[in-house]
Design a protein around this motif. Structure first.
Motif, mmCIF file in Angstrom:
data_model
loop_
_atom_site.group_PDB
_atom_site.id
_atom_site.type_symbol
_atom_site.label_atom_id
_atom_site.label_comp_id
_atom_site.label_asym_id
_atom_site.label_seq_id
_atom_site.Cartn_x
_atom_site.Cartn_y
_atom_site.Cartn_z
ATOM 1 N N VAL A 192 -7.126 0.061 1.523
ATOM 2 C CA VAL A 192 -5.759 0.797 1.450
ATOM 3 C C VAL A 192 -4.707 0.615 2.461
ATOM 4 C CG1 VAL A 192 -5.413 3.403 1.733
ATOM 5 C CG2 VAL A 192 -7.080 2.671 0.381
ATOM 6 N N MET A 193 -5.097 0.295 3.762
ATOM 7 C CA MET A 193 -4.394 -0.073 4.771
ATOM 8 C C MET A 193 -3.553 -1.350 4.380
ATOM 9 S SD MET A 193 -5.884 0.675 8.491
ATOM 10 C CE MET A 193 -7.404 -0.376 8.413
ATOM 11 N N GLY A 198 1.642 -3.570 3.077
ATOM 12 C CA GLY A 198 2.512 -4.094 1.963
ATOM 13 C C GLY A 198 3.936 -3.348 1.683
ATOM 14 N N PHE A 199 3.896 -2.208 1.519
ATOM 15 C CA PHE A 199 5.142 -1.450 1.377
ATOM 16 C C PHE A 199 6.121 -1.401 2.602
ATOM 17 C CE2 PHE A 199 2.190 0.315 -2.102
ATOM 18 C CZ PHE A 199 2.949 0.183 -3.001
ATOM 19 N N ALA A 200 5.466 -1.552 3.851
ATOM 20 C CA ALA A 200 6.173 -1.562 4.900
ATOM 21 C C ALA A 200 7.680 -2.500 4.988
ATOM 22 C CB ALA A 200 5.706 -1.700 6.064
ATOM 23 N N SER A 201 7.530 -3.775 4.331
ATOM 24 C CA SER A 201 8.692 -4.435 4.368
ATOM 25 C C SER A 201 9.562 -3.846 3.428
ATOM 26 C CB SER A 201 8.221 -5.970 3.820
ATOM 27 O OG SER A 201 7.591 -5.776 2.487
ATOM 28 N N PRO A 207 9.485 3.753 6.146
ATOM 29 C CA PRO A 207 8.910 4.895 7.308
ATOM 30 C C PRO A 207 7.822 5.548 6.536
ATOM 31 C CG PRO A 207 11.718 4.938 6.811
ATOM 32 C CD PRO A 207 10.842 4.174 5.814
ATOM 33 N N VAL A 208 7.776 6.151 5.345
ATOM 34 C CA VAL A 208 6.742 6.534 4.500
ATOM 35 C C VAL A 208 5.519 5.667 4.652
ATOM 36 C CG1 VAL A 208 5.886 7.482 2.635
ATOM 37 C CG2 VAL A 208 8.079 7.716 3.152
ATOM 38 N N ALA A 209 5.617 4.433 4.448
ATOM 39 C CA ALA A 209 4.316 3.424 4.480
ATOM 40 C C ALA A 209 3.787 3.505 5.899
ATOM 41 C CB ALA A 209 5.018 2.108 3.857
ATOM 42 N N ILE A 210 4.814 3.294 6.716
ATOM 43 C CA ILE A 210 4.439 3.097 8.226
ATOM 44 C C ILE A 210 3.643 4.242 8.653
ATOM 45 C CG2 ILE A 210 4.919 3.017 10.502
ATOM 46 C CD1 ILE A 210 7.462 1.027 9.537
ATOM 47 N N GLY A 211 4.042 5.433 8.271
ATOM 48 C CA GLY A 211 3.323 6.726 8.335
ATOM 49 C C GLY A 211 2.083 6.748 7.941
ATOM 50 N N ALA A 212 1.988 6.491 6.361
ATOM 51 C CA ALA A 212 0.812 6.413 5.794
ATOM 52 C C ALA A 212 -0.347 5.357 6.674
ATOM 53 C CB ALA A 212 1.077 6.235 4.498
ATOM 54 N N VAL A 213 0.161 4.289 7.031
ATOM 55 C CA VAL A 213 -0.869 3.232 7.685
ATOM 56 C C VAL A 213 -1.277 3.835 8.928
ATOM 57 C CG1 VAL A 213 -0.837 1.139 8.852
ATOM 58 C CG2 VAL A 213 0.162 1.260 6.389
ATOM 59 N N SER A 214 -0.208 4.641 9.541
ATOM 60 C CA SER A 214 -0.713 5.250 11.085
ATOM 61 C C SER A 214 -1.801 6.165 10.972
ATOM 62 C CB SER A 214 0.385 5.799 11.679
ATOM 63 O OG SER A 214 1.332 4.917 11.936
ATOM 64 N N ALA A 215 -1.653 7.066 9.788
ATOM 65 C CA ALA A 215 -2.518 7.961 9.325
ATOM 66 C C ALA A 215 -4.015 7.560 8.801
ATOM 67 C CB ALA A 215 -2.115 8.859 8.306
#
Length: 248
Positions: A192-193, A198-201, A207-215
């Motif tokens: 999942v991470m 992959g969406f962070a690029s 921003p949403v992807a980075i927040g989701a990865v952090s969570a």
């Protein structure tokens, strides 16, 4: 996914074919791979914590000694509460399992690292060690009486043979459920991470992807500890069958 691929440690990847190249083909049992390296790192970290960090045995403990003492007390109480007084003598075995799984899980969250416990081959080996240890211990301590755990004497006589078959099947399925639970949870979290990373690029949703990865990363820290705890407490439950009195 490349993060789950077993490859030789002293080998250079081909960027064009990262999943299929000489580093991942024809791996033998004696080859040093990313799996063996990170298992060795986990053992090294455990040694530094439990041996080097607690070497002084100071009255006022250092941070490392405090961490070691907390883990020691926590696992010791778990073994005593679940497996009983007779199970405490096997505390070193349970403690070793817990520490190895815990640090294998946690180290796997470091960038560029590898999680050995996300591979079924590793978790099945650990589960089989527990299964064989408990079975042989039960036979050694109770002899043929150990098989009495499969005979539910409190049930009606007509149902006892059926329940015995069910109990035997569930007993031999233990290594499967014990191992897949650990590997499946870790593999799912890392996958999942990877997907969200992959969406962070993509500029629009980065921003949403980075927040989701952090969570998810924070959740994976919790999962790493919880799964080590679950594997260990199940080991204690199985150990109770071998050292405790059967209650039917």
């Amino acid at each position: 996914m490349d993060q789950f691929v077993v490859k030789r440690w002293f080998c250079h990847d081909d960027p064009a074919t990262p999943l299929i190249n000489e580093c991942t083909q024809n791996i033998h049992w004696y080859d040093i791979t990313n799996v063996t390296v990170w298992m060795a790192v986990a053992v090294l970290v455990i040694t530094l914590l439990m041996v080097v960090g607690s070497r002084g045995r100071a009255v006022i403990p250092t941070r490392l000694q405090s961490v070691g003492e907390v883990i020691y007390g926590f696992i010791h109480k778990m073994v005593e509460d679940v497996a009983g007084h007779d199970g405490v003598k096997y505390f070193p075995f349970v403690m070793t399992l817990f520490l190895f799984i815990l640090f294998s899980n946690l180290l796997g969250l470091l960038p560029k690292s590898f999680t050995p416990t996300s591979h079924v081959a590793v978790t099945v080996t650990l589960a089989l060690i527990v299964f064989l240890f408990v079975t042989l211990l039960g036979l050694a301590r109770k002899g043929i009486g150990f098989l009495g755990m499969f005979w539910v004497s409190s049930a009606p006589l007509a149902l006892r043979p059926v329940l015995a078959v069910i109990e035997i099947i569930s007993y031999f399925v233990r290594p499967v459920s014990h191992s897949i639970r650990l590997a499946g949870n870790l593999m799912a979290g890392h996958a999942v991470m990877k997907v969200f990373a992959g969406f962070a690029s993509m500029a629009v949703i980065s921003p949403v992807a980075i927040g989701a990865v952090s969570a998810i990363y924070g959740l994976e820290l919790l999962v790493a500890v919880v799964q080590a705890y679950v594997f260990t407490i199940l080991t204690c439950v199985y150990l109770k069958d071998a050292v405790g009195d059967a209650h039917h």
